[in-house]
Scaffold this motif. Structure first.
Motif, PDB file in Angstrom:
ATOM      1  N   THR A  48      -2.035  11.850  -9.166  1.00 17.43           N
ATOM      2  CA  THR A  48      -3.171  12.842  -8.575  1.00 17.43           C
ATOM      3  C   THR A  48      -2.741  14.218  -8.795  1.00 17.43           C
ATOM      4  N   ALA A  49      -1.302  14.392  -8.904  1.00 23.42           N
ATOM      5  CA  ALA A  49      -0.739  15.925  -9.227  1.00 23.42           C
ATOM      6  C   ALA A  49      -0.750  16.269 -10.566  1.00 23.42           C
ATOM      7  N   LYS A  50      -0.994  15.048 -11.411  1.00 29.14           N
ATOM      8  CA  LYS A  50      -0.957  15.400 -12.775  1.00 29.14           C
ATOM      9  C   LYS A  50      -2.309  16.288 -13.361  1.00 29.14           C
ATOM     10  N   PRO A  51      -2.314  16.978 -14.459  1.00 25.58           N
ATOM     11  CA  PRO A  51      -3.433  17.824 -14.854  1.00 25.58           C
ATOM     12  C   PRO A  51      -4.636  16.749 -15.081  1.00 25.58           C
ATOM     13  N   TYR A  52      -5.606  17.425 -14.543  1.00 22.80           N
ATOM     14  CA  TYR A  52      -6.869  16.482 -14.387  1.00 22.80           C
ATOM     15  C   TYR A  52      -7.355  16.196 -16.003  1.00 22.80           C
ATOM     16  N   GLU A  53      -7.183  16.961 -16.740  1.00 18.01           N
ATOM     17  CA  GLU A  53      -7.638  16.599 -18.099  1.00 18.01           C
ATOM     18  C   GLU A  53      -6.799  15.617 -19.063  1.00 18.01           C
ATOM     19  N   GLU A  54      -5.371  15.361 -18.273  1.00 22.35           N
ATOM     20  CA  GLU A  54      -4.555  14.335 -18.889  1.00 22.35           C
ATOM     21  C   GLU A  54      -5.083  13.016 -18.186  1.00 22.35           C
ATOM     22  N   LEU A  55      -5.601  12.889 -17.026  1.00 29.36           N
ATOM     23  CA  LEU A  55      -6.000  11.723 -16.323  1.00 29.36           C
ATOM     24  C   LEU A  55      -7.261  11.236 -17.267  1.00 29.36           C
ATOM     25  N   ILE A  56      -8.060  12.327 -17.494  1.00 26.59           N
ATOM     26  CA  ILE A  56      -9.492  12.033 -18.283  1.00 26.59           C
ATOM     27  C   ILE A  56      -9.191  11.179 -19.556  1.00 26.59           C
ATOM     28  N   GLN A  57      -7.938  11.957 -20.079  1.00 25.97           N
ATOM     29  CA  GLN A  57      -7.674  11.419 -21.524  1.00 25.97           C
ATOM     30  C   GLN A  57      -7.152   9.830 -21.280  1.00 25.97           C
ATOM     31  N   LEU A  58      -6.435   9.872 -20.528  1.00 27.56           N
ATOM     32  CA  LEU A  58      -5.634   8.408 -20.357  1.00 27.56           C
ATOM     33  C   LEU A  58      -7.020   7.286 -19.833  1.00 27.56           C
ATOM     34  N   ILE A  59      -7.818   7.823 -19.290  1.00 28.32           N
ATOM     35  CA  ILE A  59      -8.944   6.835 -19.003  1.00 28.32           C
ATOM     36  C   ILE A  59      -9.788   6.544 -20.290  1.00 28.32           C
ATOM     37  N   ARG A  60      -9.887   7.602 -20.908  1.00 31.60           N
ATOM     38  CA  ARG A  60     -10.710   7.416 -22.206  1.00 31.60           C
ATOM     39  C   ARG A  60      -9.950   6.698 -23.376  1.00 31.60           C
ATOM     40  N   THR A  61      -8.626   6.580 -23.301  1.00 32.55           N
ATOM     41  CA  THR A  61      -7.793   5.945 -24.298  1.00 32.55           C
ATOM     42  C   THR A  61      -7.564   4.421 -24.074  1.00 32.55           C
ATOM     43  N   GLY A  62      -7.827   4.107 -22.792  1.00 30.29           N
ATOM     44  CA  GLY A  62      -7.607   2.850 -22.108  1.00 30.29           C
ATOM     45  C   GLY A  62      -6.296   2.190 -21.818  1.00 30.29           C
ATOM     46  N   PRO A  63      -6.081   1.225 -21.490  1.00 33.25           N
ATOM     47  CA  PRO A  63      -4.433   0.826 -21.140  1.00 33.25           C
ATOM     48  C   PRO A  63      -3.628   0.742 -22.234  1.00 33.25           C
ATOM     49  N   PRO A  64      -2.377   0.551 -21.876  1.00 34.01           N
ATOM     50  CA  PRO A  64      -1.347   0.465 -22.957  1.00 34.01           C
ATOM     51  C   PRO A  64      -1.393  -1.105 -23.423  1.00 34.01           C
ATOM     52  N   LYS A  65      -0.765  -1.235 -24.572  1.00 35.70           N
ATOM     53  CA  LYS A  65      -0.719  -2.591 -25.027  1.00 35.70           C
ATOM     54  C   LYS A  65      -0.312  -3.616 -24.153  1.00 35.70           C
ATOM     55  N   PHE A  66       0.944  -3.221 -23.405  1.00 34.36           N
ATOM     56  CA  PHE A  66       1.428  -4.083 -22.411  1.00 34.36           C
ATOM     57  C   PHE A  66       0.929  -4.642 -21.164  1.00 34.36           C
ATOM     58  N   SER A  67      -0.455  -3.779 -20.891  1.00 33.67           N
ATOM     59  CA  SER A  67      -1.394  -4.112 -19.703  1.00 33.67           C
ATOM     60  C   SER A  67      -1.936  -5.301 -20.118  1.00 33.67           C
ATOM     61  N   PRO A  68      -2.214  -6.330 -19.124  1.00 35.41           N
ATOM     62  CA  PRO A  68      -3.150  -7.289 -19.466  1.00 35.41           C
ATOM     63  C   PRO A  68      -4.697  -6.702 -19.469  1.00 35.41           C
ATOM     64  N   TYR A  69      -4.958  -5.690 -19.035  1.00 37.33           N
ATOM     65  CA  TYR A  69      -6.238  -4.987 -19.115  1.00 37.33           C
ATOM     66  C   TYR A  69      -6.656  -4.707 -20.841  1.00 37.33           C
ATOM     67  N   LYS A  81       0.902  -1.090  -0.032  1.00 33.90           N
ATOM     68  CA  LYS A  81       0.196   0.013  -0.016  1.00 33.90           C
ATOM     69  C   LYS A  81       0.826   1.176  -0.061  1.00 33.90           C
ATOM     70  N   GLY A  82       2.063   1.292   0.559  1.00 41.26           N
ATOM     71  CA  GLY A  82       2.750   2.454   0.647  1.00 41.26           C
ATOM     72  C   GLY A  82       3.237   2.805  -0.582  1.00 41.26           C
ATOM     73  N   ARG A  83       3.774   1.935  -1.850  1.00 44.44           N
ATOM     74  CA  ARG A  83       4.006   2.139  -2.888  1.00 44.44           C
ATOM     75  C   ARG A  83       2.921   2.576  -3.652  1.00 44.44           C
ATOM     76  N   LEU A  84       1.708   2.177  -3.513  1.00 41.85           N
ATOM     77  CA  LEU A  84       0.643   2.616  -4.222  1.00 41.85           C
ATOM     78  C   LEU A  84       0.275   4.079  -3.945  1.00 41.85           C
ATOM     79  N   ASP A  85       0.261   4.462  -2.510  1.00 37.01           N
ATOM     80  CA  ASP A  85       0.080   5.640  -2.287  1.00 37.01           C
ATOM     81  C   ASP A  85       0.980   6.656  -3.051  1.00 37.01           C
ATOM     82  N   ARG A  86       2.165   6.364  -2.975  1.00 33.23           N
ATOM     83  CA  ARG A  86       3.165   7.244  -3.345  1.00 33.23           C
ATOM     84  C   ARG A  86       2.889   7.449  -5.070  1.00 33.23           C
ATOM     85  N   VAL A  87       2.677   6.080  -5.643  1.00 33.17           N
ATOM     86  CA  VAL A  87       2.602   6.329  -7.180  1.00 33.17           C
ATOM     87  C   VAL A  87       1.055   6.907  -7.395  1.00 33.17           C
ATOM     88  N   GLN A  88       0.113   6.660  -6.523  1.00 32.17           N
ATOM     89  CA  GLN A  88      -1.091   7.541  -6.596  1.00 32.17           C
ATOM     90  C   GLN A  88      -1.220   8.823  -6.308  1.00 32.17           C
TER      91      GLN A  88
END
Length: 210
Positions: free
Chosen positions: A69-90, A58-65
């Motif tokens: 969280t500090a990234k521009p909100y619009e960037e986060l929204i776009q990352l959600i829309r475009t979906g996971p990268p090809k290397f992700s199992p998702y 959890k400590g690592r998760l909190d640091r990465v999250q």
């Protein structure tokens, strides 16, 4: 991406965008910015996402999250829309549907139902059946901490036992509403709770979910 997961992903992105970064959610302590960061980290930073389920990480998760969280909100929204990268199992269709359709449904409702003017959402019958099938498989895990017996019941009479015990509380609602209840959003779920008053109160206040 599969139909249900893709639709719920895009709906979640739209809701987050419309709400803005500082809107409330049903996730305790999280604003919409925090929720958006969680969604992105979960499928893009697998090295940290294990902390969602494993306390030692959890400590690592909190640091990465925190970094996301500090990234521009619009960037986060776009990352959600475009979906996971090809290397992700998702990025695999079956994994996406199995892991994300319910996840994004619940988080979309986390945004919608935290707003004062929200109204019940129509869930199409095919997706409702999909939500029910997943509840049938996951109910015992989601209800494992219930302090009373817990039965989830559809209006047509189909049931699944989320926790064995006595006294028994029966929660009746459509699959989407039962999904919200079993995911720990009891107060926001449109359901009927049947059982003695004390047991029903315990079911509503219980820690439920994965």
């Amino acid at each position: 991406m599969s139909t249900h997961a893709k639709r719920e992903r895009l709906l979640l992105a739209d809701l987050l965008e419309a709400a803005g970064p500082g809107a409330p959610t049903l996730c305790e302590g999280w604003k919409t910015r925090d929720l958006a960061a969680h969604v992105v980290v979960r499928e893009r930073r697998l090295d940290a996402a294990g902390g969602i389920m494993i306390g030692a990480l959890k400590g690592r998760l909190d640091r990465v999250q925190g970094e996301f969280t500090a990234k521009p909100y619009e960037e986060l929204i776009q990352l959600i829309r475009t979906g996971p990268p090809k290397f992700s199992p998702y990025s695999l269709k079956q994994v996406d549907e199995g892991a994300n359709a319910v996840e994004f449904f619940v988080h979309a409702e986390d945004v919608r139902r935290a707003q004062p003017d929200w109204s019940p959402r129509e869930v199409d019958p095919v997706f409702a059946e999909s939500l029910w099938r997943r509840l049938e498989k996951a109910a015992r895990l989601m209800g494992r901490k219930a302090p009373v017996g817990l039965v989830l019941r559809r209006p047509d009479g189909q049931t699944v036992v989320a926790h064995r015990g006595t006294p028994v509380v029966t929660v009746t609602g459509e699959p989407g509403e039962l999904t919200m209840f079993a995911s720990g959003r009891q107060d926001a779920a449109k359901v009927e709770v049947d059982g003695d008053a004390e047991a029903s109160a315990k079911a509503i206040e219980a820690t439920l979910g994965m």
